[in-house]
Design an enzyme around this catalytic site. Structure first.
Site, short mmCIF file in Angstrom:
data_model
loop_
_atom_site.label_atom_id
_atom_site.label_comp_id
_atom_site.label_asym_id
_atom_site.label_seq_id
_atom_site.Cartn_x
_atom_site.Cartn_y
_atom_site.Cartn_z
CE1 TYR A 75 -4.25 1.63 0.66
CE2 TYR A 75 -2.58 3.27 1.46
CZ TYR A 75 -4.01 3.11 1.00
OH TYR A 75 -5.03 3.88 0.87
CG PHE A 127 -7.50 15.55 -25.33
CD1 PHE A 127 -7.86 15.16 -26.53
CD2 PHE A 127 -8.11 14.77 -24.27
CE1 PHE A 127 -8.45 13.92 -26.77
CE2 PHE A 127 -8.72 13.69 -24.49
CZ PHE A 127 -8.74 13.11 -25.91
CG ASP A 128 -12.32 15.79 -26.64
OD1 ASP A 128 -11.56 16.20 -27.45
OD2 ASP A 128 -13.04 14.98 -27.18
CG ASP A 218 -2.33 17.17 -22.16
OD1 ASP A 218 -1.82 16.03 -21.98
OD2 ASP A 218 -3.41 17.21 -22.56
CB ALA A 220 -1.16 12.09 -24.18
CE LYS A 261 -4.61 9.01 -24.98
NZ LYS A 261 -5.06 9.88 -24.25
CG HIS A 452 -19.59 11.95 -29.17
ND1 HIS A 452 -19.52 13.08 -28.48
CD2 HIS A 452 -18.14 11.39 -29.28
CE1 HIS A 452 -18.38 13.08 -27.61
NE2 HIS A 452 -17.65 12.09 -28.13
C1 LIG Z 1 -6.00 11.01 -23.63
C2 LIG Z 1 -5.64 12.19 -23.43
C3 LIG Z 1 -5.92 12.99 -22.45
C4 LIG Z 1 -6.85 12.34 -21.15
O1 LIG Z 1 -6.24 11.24 -20.55
P1 LIG Z 1 -7.17 9.76 -20.21
O2 LIG Z 1 -6.22 8.80 -19.63
O3 LIG Z 1 -8.17 9.38 -21.30
O4 LIG Z 1 -7.97 10.26 -19.01
C5 LIG Z 1 -5.30 14.35 -22.09
N1 LIG Z 1 -4.87 14.73 -22.85
C6 LIG Z 1 -4.43 14.38 -23.97
C7 LIG Z 1 -3.72 15.10 -25.24
C8 LIG Z 1 -4.90 12.96 -24.37
O5 LIG Z 1 -4.77 12.51 -25.48
#
Ligand SMILES: *Cc1c(COP(=O)(O)O)cnc(C)c1O
Length: 461
Positions: A75, A127-128, A218, A220, A261, A452
């Site tokens: 833990y 990103f969304d 960000d 990813a 990613k 969607h």
């Molecule tokens: C996928 C993604 C996120 C969000 O991450 P999740 O692991 O899906 O919660 C944030 N920013 C970018 C650029 C992403 O591609």
């Protein structure tokens, strides 16, 4: 001298296989109808080639599976956490490392700490989930993409860049004290998986320093972005990708990552930064919503696999294969008369459905119609980014045309081989020949938020 071979091969062999979902066209017609022409409602086993997303859909290596077996599930203070922390500190140079279960958890925590009413976050493009979390905190999310990003047909090397002049103008108008963060998304997912140049990162860094605004990545797809810099930016051709990635992080004050990613795992993420005040507050939130500091919503084995994946992803033969795969698909589609965001992105290809199906009106969802046709004819699943996803309607309920109508074909990492991609290209060739027969759709019902995912549609009359 060693001969330089032209063929770029998958730099791995396959140890474990899964059967694909083989179906007939008649079966798929039934599946589509039952799913109300919404591909999110289809069981994955009825999909042949699944290009819905590259998030968490990659194949782990034998070494990562080995890491899964030796993961320490303690833990507090697990050995796997320290492997994870050491790897991230070594790569990013940030002193505070906070594990989270996926990227949006880092966003929720960070914007809970620094967001709020009256604040504004600036970016090349949010990103969304980033935008949603900024707005959920009460803050505003402002995008500053370069103009080249919006011309889909004309290739440019770094369409992910931020428009620095526009950013500066905005900072002056809004007041730097109201802007707690600038985030650079690498690669720029919302605008075609396009890379950001080192030059642009440096310019944004300078701007942020001038106005005292912290800059985060960000990150990813940081490795894909770094490899694009090596391929396309002057002065980096001879540079190891790891050094390029380290230079990107050196410019920033912090970063968060969806490890689903470029960490080559199926779940995970982190927030890493230097600001001790922010990290202390973030850890308070972490304990409330994710878990203790040394696991943050993940199992020890996940932390172990992430640490290994972050090293594997910087292998240049992997990145060469990765970037070439998307380019190969993009070139194949262009040759068959299918318009795309050109050049192809790092993690996939974005088909321009507005240009491909000019006979379908925006309110009949050309991108969704194309995604459905792709499934019906070839069992391939992509995702609509268009009028249905944006979901804006006028007061009579009529859908308003989104600025773009795209079908994103996102490529899972290390999952499909070249013949799978050849198949996708062949299906598109077939669709291109008979594209006039592709009919639009209309909505039967759709919720107001993120329509969607759950909307129900039917063929338009
Ligand atoms: C996928 C993604 C996120 C969000 O991450 P999740 O692991 O899906 O919660 C944030 N920013 C970018 C650029 C992403 O591609």
């Amino acid at each position: 001298m060693e001969h330089k071979w032209k063929t770029i091969i998958e730099p791995f062999k396959i140890k474990s296989v899964e059967p694909l979902g083989l179906t007939t066209r008649a079966e798929r017609a039934t599946v589509l109808e039952r799913a109300h022409y919404n591909l999110f409602n289809i069981r994955a086993e009825k999909v042949l080639i699944d290009l819905l997303t590259d998030s968490g859909t990659g194949a782990m290596s034998a070494a990562q599976w080995g890491g899964i077996m030796v993961g320490d599930e303690s833990y507090a203070g697990a050995r796997s956490y320290y492997n994870f922390e050491t790897e991230i500190k070594g790569l990013t140079g940030f002193t505070e490392v906070i594990p989270v279960h996926q990227g949006r958890a880092a966003e929720k925590i960070l914007f809970g700490v620094i967001g709020g009413k009256g604040k504004c976050i600036i970016s090349n493009s949010h990103f969304d989930t980033t935008r949603a979390n900024v707005e959920f905190s009460g803050a505003e999310a402002m995008d500053f993409p370069v103009k080249a990003a919006l011309n889909f047909d004309k290739p440019a090397p770094f369409k992910g860049n931020a428009d620095v002049a526009a950013m500066e103008k905005f900072i002056k108008a809004k007041g730097a004290e109201n802007i707690p963060l600038c985030v650079m998304t690498v690669t720029n997912n919302s605008l075609g998986g396009q890379p950001v140049s080192m030059e642009n990162l440096k310019a944004v860094r300078e701007l942020c320093t001038k106005y005292g605004i912290p800059m985060f990545l960000d990150c990813a797809r940081f490795a894909e972005n770094a490899y694009f810099i090596k391929l396309r930016e002057k002065g980096y051709a001879g540079c190891p990708v790891r050094d390029i990635a380290e230079e990107m992080f050196e410019l920033a004050d912090g970063a968060w990552m969806s490890s689903k990613k470029d960490a080559l795992v199926n779940i995970g993420g982190f927030l890493a930064l230097n600001n001790k005040d922010w990290s202390a507050k973030a850890r308070q939130m972490l304990i409330l919503t994710e878990g203790f500091n040394t696991y943050g919503g993940l199992a020890g084995r996940d932390l172990e696999a992430i640490a290994i994946g972050l090293r594997e992803v910087l292998d240049e033969s992997y990145l060469q294969y990765r970037i070439r795969s998307a380019a190969y698909l993009g070139e194949g589609l262009l040759k068959r008369g299918v318009p795309i965001i050109n050049p192809p992105g790092g993690h996939g290809v974005y088909v321009n459905a507005k240009k491909f199906l000019p006979h379908i009106k925006p309110e009949n969802f050309p991108a969704q119609a194309l995604a459905c046709a792709l499934y019906l004819e070839g069992g391939i699943r992509g995702v609509e980014i268009g009028t249905l996803m944006f979901g804006k309607r006028d007061k009579n309920g009529k859908y308003l045309a989104a600025p773009m109508e795209l079908v994103r074909l996102a490529m899972p990492r290390r999952v499909y081989t070249q013949s799978h991609i050849d198949y996708v290209i062949e299906v598109f060739g077939y669709l291109a020949k008979g594209k006039k027969a592709i009919k639009g759709l209309e909505v039967v019902e759709a919720p107001p938020i993120l329509p969607h995912f759950t909307a129900k549609l039917k063929p338009a009359k």
